[in-house]
Design an enzyme around this catalytic site. Sequence first.
Site, PDB file in Angstrom:
ATOM      1  N   GLU A 197       0.138   3.531  14.251  1.00 40.86           N
ATOM      2  CA  GLU A 197      -0.598   2.306  14.600  1.00 40.86           C
ATOM      3  C   GLU A 197      -0.320   1.874  16.041  1.00 40.86           C
ATOM      4  OE1 GLU A 197       0.134  -0.593  11.461  1.00 40.86           O
ATOM      5  OE2 GLU A 197      -1.428   0.323  10.256  1.00 40.86           O
ATOM      6  N   GLU A 393      -3.437   5.796   5.620  1.00 47.80           N
ATOM      7  CA  GLU A 393      -2.920   4.618   4.924  1.00 47.80           C
ATOM      8  C   GLU A 393      -4.109   3.870   4.348  1.00 47.80           C
ATOM      9  OE1 GLU A 393      -0.299   1.823   6.845  1.00 47.80           O
ATOM     10  OE2 GLU A 393       0.771   3.425   7.885  1.00 47.80           O
TER      11      GLU A 393
HETATM   12  C1  BGP Z   1       0.789  -0.821   8.278  1.00 49.34           C
HETATM   13  C2  BGP Z   1       2.024  -0.024   8.511  1.00 49.34           C
HETATM   14  C3  BGP Z   1       2.795   0.354   7.303  1.00 49.34           C
HETATM   15  C4  BGP Z   1       2.602  -0.527   6.096  1.00 49.34           C
HETATM   16  C5  BGP Z   1       1.241  -1.139   5.958  1.00 49.34           C
HETATM   17  C6  BGP Z   1       1.104  -2.224   4.922  1.00 49.34           C
HETATM   18  O1  BGP Z   1       0.647  -1.743   9.296  1.00 49.34           O
HETATM   19  O2  BGP Z   1       1.808   1.186   9.198  1.00 49.34           O
HETATM   20  O3  BGP Z   1       4.098   0.560   7.732  1.00 49.34           O
HETATM   21  O4  BGP Z   1       3.652  -1.313   5.795  1.00 49.34           O
HETATM   22  O5  BGP Z   1       0.750  -1.635   7.162  1.00 49.34           O
HETATM   23  O6  BGP Z   1       1.509  -3.447   5.447  1.00 49.34           O
HETATM   24  P1  BGP Z   1       2.480  -4.427   4.728  1.00 49.34           P
HETATM   25  O7  BGP Z   1       3.703  -3.648   4.469  1.00 49.34           O
HETATM   26  O8  BGP Z   1       2.697  -5.542   5.667  1.00 49.34           O
HETATM   27  O9  BGP Z   1       1.781  -4.830   3.490  1.00 49.34           O
END
Ligand code: BGP
Length: 495
Positions: A197, A393
Site C-alpha cells: 500500500e 487483499e
Molecule cells: C490494509 C493493510 C493490511 C490490513 C488491512 C485491513 O490497509 O495492508 O495490513 O490490516 O488494511 O485493515 P484493518 O486491519 O485496519 O481492518
Amino acid sequence: MSFPKNFLWGGATAANQVEGAWNEGGRGPAKTDVTTGGSYKEPRYVTYIDKDGKPGKINQFAELPEGARYAVLDGYYYPNHKAVDQYHHYKEDIALFAEMGFKVYRMSVSWSRLYPKGIEKQPNKEGVEHYRKVFEELRKYNIEPLVTIWHFDTPLYLEQEYGGWNSRELIDLYVRFAATCFTEFKGLVHYWLTFNEINNTCAFIPMMKDMLGLDDEAVKERFQTAYQQLHYQFVASAKAVQIGHAIDPTNKIGCMLSTSCNYPGTPDPQDILDNEHAWENSTYYCGDVQVFGYYSPFVKRLWKKYDVHLDMNDEDMETLQNGTVDMYTFSYYSSSVVTRHSDGEKMGGNFAAGARNPYLQYSDWGWSLDPTGLEYFLEKIYDRYRIPLMVVENGLGAYDKVEADGSIHDQYRIDYYRPHIEAMSKAIDNGVDLIGYTTWGCIDVVSAGTGEMRKRYGFIYVDMDDEGKGSMKRSRKDSFYWYKKVIASNGEDLK
Ligand code: BGP
C-alpha cells in the site's frame, strides 16, 4: 465462471500483524511495536519518552515531538508484540491453509527480523532460517509464497535515527534487505511485492486533515514529506525490481496499492473533475511511476498546488525507467464518494474517509460494502496498465461469535466474499488479466488500523482478545469450509 486454470487462490497476512515474537530470534523492534491498541472510536497511539524523560503518546499519524524517543511504556498494551504468534504456529497455520486448498499464501518478511536495526552489513541468520523454514513448509503443500518485502515495518532504529523514509539513505538499506530476500530465498519464492500500500502515504492526507485538524500550511508540509518519501520508495522499489530480476529472471515482482475507488457524488462537472483528481493523487500517482517508469504529467498540478520541491536526480529517473513492475496488485475493501455538495457523513474505521454512499451498506467499522466497485476498479486499472493484476487483499472485518460447541457461523463473511468473487469473474469476462486473489487476514490478525483482535477477517479463528488474553487455539469458521469449496471448484461453486 471464468477463472483461468492456474488462478492463484489464497489468503494474505503481514508479519507485524501475525508473527508476534517481537523480541525473539534476534529481531529488532519496529514502529508497530511502540503502537498501542485502539478501537473504532479511539485511535492507536505511538508511545515515547520526551526530551525531559517524561512518557507520552501521540496519534499514530502525528509527528513525534522534538527530542522524543520511541519507547515501550508500562501500562499500555501493544497488540503486535504477540499478534497471533504465527512465529511459533506457522506449521499448524500452513496445514490449515493447505486444507482449504490454498495455491498461494501472501505474507511479509519482517525487515527487523532480518536486519534488527536496518544498518547491519550481514543479515540475522536466525531470521533468514526462520523464513526459509516457513517457505519450505509452504512448498511442501505446493503453496506458492507471495512475499511482501515491506509491510509497514521499517526497523524502529531507522525511524528514530534516520527519520525513516525522509532519508535518502533508506534506499540503500532497503535494497540490501530486499537483495538478501531475493538471494536467500531464491527458488523458494517467485512472487514478490516491494511495498505494501505504497500510496497510503499520499492518499490519506485528505483524511488526516480532518482527523488531526491540519490547516492548509500543515497539509502542504504533509504533501511535501509524503511525495519525498514516496520518491525514495519508488527508487528503492525500482532498484529492488532490477536486482530481483537479475538474481532470478523467473521472479514476478509487483507493486501494491491500497485502492481508493472513488465516485463523484453528483453529476456536477466540478465533482467529476475533483473525483478524477482524487484518483490521480490517491491511485495513479504511485501506480504510474511503478508501472510506466516515470511520473505522469498531472504531478505538475499536485506539486504546484502543495508547493512541493523534491530531491530527485537524473540517475533516479533512469532507475525508475529500468525498474518497472511485472504485475499490479492491490487491496480492495470499499469505495468512497467525492463531492462538494454535502459535507456528508464521513466513513470511519481504518484509513478510509469520504462522503457516505446512499446506495451501499456499511460494515460495523464504517466501510462501505461494494463488490461492483471491485469490478469497476479491475476494469479501469487494467484498461490503464495492461499488465497482470492480482487482488491481494479483500475481506470483511467483523465481530465473530463462538458458539458453545466451538463453531463460528460467519455467514456475513461468506455473503461478503460471494459477490466480490462474482465481480472478479465478470471483470475477467470483460478481458481483464486477473491472475490471483488473496483474501485479507485468512487467519485472524491484529487490525492495522485499530489494533483490535475483535475486528476479525479470518476463515480461521484465533482465540486471542484485545487485552492479549487467549489460548491462541485455531479453529475453523463456517467460511473455512465454504472457501475450500470455492477453491476446489475454481470459483464455480459459490453457494
Ligand atoms: C490494509 C493493510 C493490511 C490490513 C488491512 C485491513 O490497509 O495492508 O495490513 O490490516 O488494511 O485493515 P484493518 O486491519 O485496519 O481492518
